[in-house]
Design an enzyme around this catalytic site. Structure first.
Site, mmCIF file in Angstrom:
data_model
loop_
_atom_site.group_PDB
_atom_site.id
_atom_site.type_symbol
_atom_site.label_atom_id
_atom_site.label_comp_id
_atom_site.label_asym_id
_atom_site.label_seq_id
_atom_site.Cartn_x
_atom_site.Cartn_y
_atom_site.Cartn_z
ATOM 1 N N ASN A 69 -45.332 -1.865 -20.231
ATOM 2 C CA ASN A 69 -44.842 -1.804 -18.853
ATOM 3 C C ASN A 69 -44.870 -3.227 -18.306
ATOM 4 O O ASN A 69 -45.943 -3.754 -18.018
ATOM 5 C CB ASN A 69 -45.767 -0.879 -18.033
ATOM 6 N N TRP A 70 -43.679 -3.812 -18.184
ATOM 7 C CA TRP A 70 -43.631 -5.214 -17.764
ATOM 8 C C TRP A 70 -43.826 -5.380 -16.255
ATOM 9 O O TRP A 70 -43.895 -6.494 -15.760
ATOM 10 C CB TRP A 70 -42.297 -5.844 -18.190
ATOM 11 N N LYS A 71 -43.842 -4.268 -15.546
ATOM 12 C CA LYS A 71 -43.982 -4.313 -14.075
ATOM 13 C C LYS A 71 -42.963 -5.288 -13.477
ATOM 14 O O LYS A 71 -41.858 -5.396 -13.994
ATOM 15 C CB LYS A 71 -45.419 -4.675 -13.672
ATOM 16 N N HIS B 169 -46.540 6.190 -11.897
ATOM 17 C CA HIS B 169 -47.527 5.124 -12.134
ATOM 18 C C HIS B 169 -48.362 4.966 -10.862
ATOM 19 O O HIS B 169 -47.838 5.104 -9.759
ATOM 20 C CB HIS B 169 -46.805 3.814 -12.482
ATOM 21 N N GLU C 177 -49.311 2.520 -9.289
ATOM 22 C CA GLU C 177 -48.767 1.551 -8.333
ATOM 23 C C GLU C 177 -47.619 2.171 -7.536
ATOM 24 O O GLU C 177 -47.441 1.886 -6.360
ATOM 25 C CB GLU C 177 -48.339 0.277 -9.089
ATOM 26 N N GLU D 245 -54.376 6.943 -16.925
ATOM 27 C CA GLU D 245 -54.586 5.570 -16.495
ATOM 28 C C GLU D 245 -55.568 5.523 -15.325
ATOM 29 O O GLU D 245 -55.156 5.655 -14.166
ATOM 30 C CB GLU D 245 -53.251 4.961 -16.053
ATOM 31 N N GLY E 238 -55.043 -3.498 -14.809
ATOM 32 C CA GLY E 238 -54.898 -4.902 -14.438
ATOM 33 C C GLY E 238 -56.210 -5.570 -14.048
ATOM 34 O O GLY E 238 -56.217 -6.678 -13.514
ATOM 35 N N SER F 173 -55.966 -1.964 -18.992
ATOM 36 C CA SER F 173 -56.570 -3.140 -19.628
ATOM 37 C C SER F 173 -56.714 -3.021 -21.141
ATOM 38 O O SER F 173 -57.708 -3.472 -21.722
ATOM 39 C CB SER F 173 -57.929 -3.469 -18.977
ATOM 40 N N GLY G 252 -49.892 -2.984 -19.705
ATOM 41 C CA GLY G 252 -49.284 -3.911 -18.751
ATOM 42 C C GLY G 252 -49.419 -5.342 -19.230
ATOM 43 O O GLY G 252 -48.601 -5.854 -19.988
ATOM 44 N N GLY G 253 -50.511 -6.002 -18.813
ATOM 45 C CA GLY G 253 -50.700 -7.431 -19.081
ATOM 46 C C GLY G 253 -50.498 -7.848 -20.528
ATOM 47 O O GLY G 253 -49.781 -8.820 -20.808
HETATM 48 C C1 PEP Z 1 -50.106 -0.442 -16.670
HETATM 49 O O1 PEP Z 1 -49.278 -1.203 -16.219
HETATM 50 O O2 PEP Z 1 -49.855 0.754 -16.714
HETATM 51 C C2 PEP Z 1 -51.368 -0.996 -17.149
HETATM 52 C C3 PEP Z 1 -52.209 -0.183 -17.747
HETATM 53 O O3 PEP Z 1 -51.614 -2.328 -16.950
HETATM 54 P P1 PEP Z 1 -52.751 -3.232 -17.678
HETATM 55 O O4 PEP Z 1 -52.609 -2.997 -19.148
HETATM 56 O O5 PEP Z 1 -52.426 -4.629 -17.275
HETATM 57 O O6 PEP Z 1 -54.068 -2.760 -17.162
#
Ligand code: PEP
Length: 271
Positions: free
Chosen positions: A9-11, A95, A97, A182, A188, A228, A249-250
């Site tokens: 997920n590049w957000k 999600h 967010e 999640e 993040g 994470s 994500g990251g």
């Molecule tokens: C996400 O974007 O769903 C996520 C889990 O981000 P991260 O891996 O950065 O925690």
């Protein structure tokens, strides 16, 4: 056996040149890894760029959100058919967010974003139904806030989100969903959920599906962990029996780290 998935997920990251570079690097490094489905979910603006970069590979394209209506006066929204026309096969829905649920300690900012984004259990359910009707596979997210975990509400929150998400869906429709647990406090933040605890909550999601739909559907649905996930912790997570991959994500923003996650998931789930 459930084939694992590693979804990036590049957000709100990567303009088109950056997206082209990152997607091409992932395609080159991960193109021949077998035994793990790979999905890339860039921002809407980079969907066609990434689709081009992935063409000829097995890596699938996903979006990060969608609206349930097909078309019309919904300024700024994107529909299922629009995503299909960009080459999407998957769409992330609900999600944290998008639900305006952030792990951020800045409560004022979180409250403001809650009003701006504001997906609810009801809108998540409508989006899932729409996604399925356009032959998009929804990656449905849920998870508890830190305060909910600290007050012992994790199971109630997660179970409630899953039940609301599948409200009114047939067994066949539920079997086509990918779920992602999640925990919001892990997204993040660099603070990963303990692997056995993530496994426990994912087992609870599977039990919820078994009760609401059937044992058979519960056993076949893929449920990912997100929060994470990094090369340093992926092995312990993937070794858990209930965890079918990651929503990342990251660590999905660097080809090297994302491809390492894919390799580890493929290796562990193959054995
Ligand atoms: C996400 O974007 O769903 C996520 C889990 O981000 P991260 O891996 O950065 O925690």
């Amino acid at each position: 056996m459930r084939t694992p998935i590693m979804a990036g997920n590049w957000k709100m990251n990567c303009d088109n040149p950056q997206a082209e570079q990152l997607a091409s690097a992932i395609a080159e490094q991960a193109g021949d890894i077998e035994g793990c489905e790979v999905i890339i979910c860039p921002p809407f603006t980079a969907l066609t760029t990434v689709a081009d970069a992935l063409s000829g590979t097995d890596i699938a394209l996903g979006a990060q959100n969608m609206f349930w209506e097909e078309k019309g006066a919904y300024t700024g929204e994107i529909s299922g058919p629009m995503l299909r026309s960009c080459g999407c096969e998957y769409v992330i829905i609900g999600h944290s967010e998008r639900r305006g649920r952030f792990g951020s300690p800045d409560e004022d900012f979180t409250a403001e974003l809650q009003k701006v984004f504001g997906d609810t259990d009801a809108s998540v359910n409508r989006k899932i139904k729409a996604a399925l009707s356009y032959d998009l596979t929804p990656i449905v997210c849920g998870g508890e806030l830190l305060a909910e975990r600290q007050t012992g509400q994790t199971d109630t929150v997660v179970k409630g989100q899953v039940e609301a998400a599948i409200e009114g869906l047939s067994a066949d429709q539920v079997s086509r969903i990918v779920f992602a647990y999640e925990p919001v406090w892990a997204i993040g933040t660099g603070e990963v959920c303990e692997a056995d605890e993530a496994n426990r909550v994912i087992r609870l999601i599977r039990q919820t599906l078994a009760e609401a739909v059937s044992e058979e559907v519960a056993a076949q649905v893929r449920i990912l962990y997100g929060g994470s996930v990094k090369p340093a912790n992926v092995r312990g997570l993937m070794e858990q029996s209930e965890i079918d991959g990651g929503l990342v994500g990251g660590a999905a923003l660097q080809a090297d780290s994302f491809c390492e996650l894919i390799e580890v998931a493929a290796e562990i789930k193959r054995n």
